[in-house]
Design an enzyme around this catalytic site. Sequence first.
Site: not given
Ligand code: CO
Length: 208
Positions: A41, A43, A45, A97, A100
């Site tokens: 992803c 993302d 993090r 994750h 998400c």
């Molecule tokens: Co995500």
Amino acid sequence: MTTNQIFENNRGWVNDKLTLDENYFDNLSKGQSPEILYIGCSDSRVTAEELMGAKPGEAFVHRNIANMVSNLDLSSMSVINYAVVYLNVKHIVVCGHYYCGGVKAAMDSADLGILNPWLRNIRDVYRIHKIELSAIEDEEKKYKRLVELNVQEQCINVLKTAEVQHAYRTRGISVHGWVFDIKSGKLIDLNIDFEKIIENIAEIYRID
Ligand code: CO
């Protein structure tokens, strides 16, 4: 973080690398032969290399919203093709994750414009696994399970491609479904039985 800070960080990083090995970047420039294709992803993090402890040159990485492998997405299809056919990676990982935002958005009914067709692929995952998901009453558990099932379905999408099927038969490439748990920092192997999945879908998706 300012962009000036980024350039300062970069200068520090170059110095650190060259202090340890003066040929570090010379060697990097000679080529790559990563053994793993990581699809994760976007993302901020979930940093692919950092969470795996992978160094430059060790992982070929593709990231998008909710780690999707959409059959019509030229970007992910090209990445898979290049990694499998030209880089000869040994492993393909789809890493989702928990928490998400993409998966969460697909569980809501808000109209998100251009994101709608992208997130619809996750709604399709929900529909395929509706019986299991609808039986989970706890919303957080349901959310986490959808993250896992989405990883599984994206792995299946990887296995639908002709190049992965060919590499699976000729050189035993392996596909893995993982989830990164942001709350603990731990990487979880979903231990998906792809042998069984391939058997089940071969009748429909096999390409020789
Ligand atoms: Co995500």
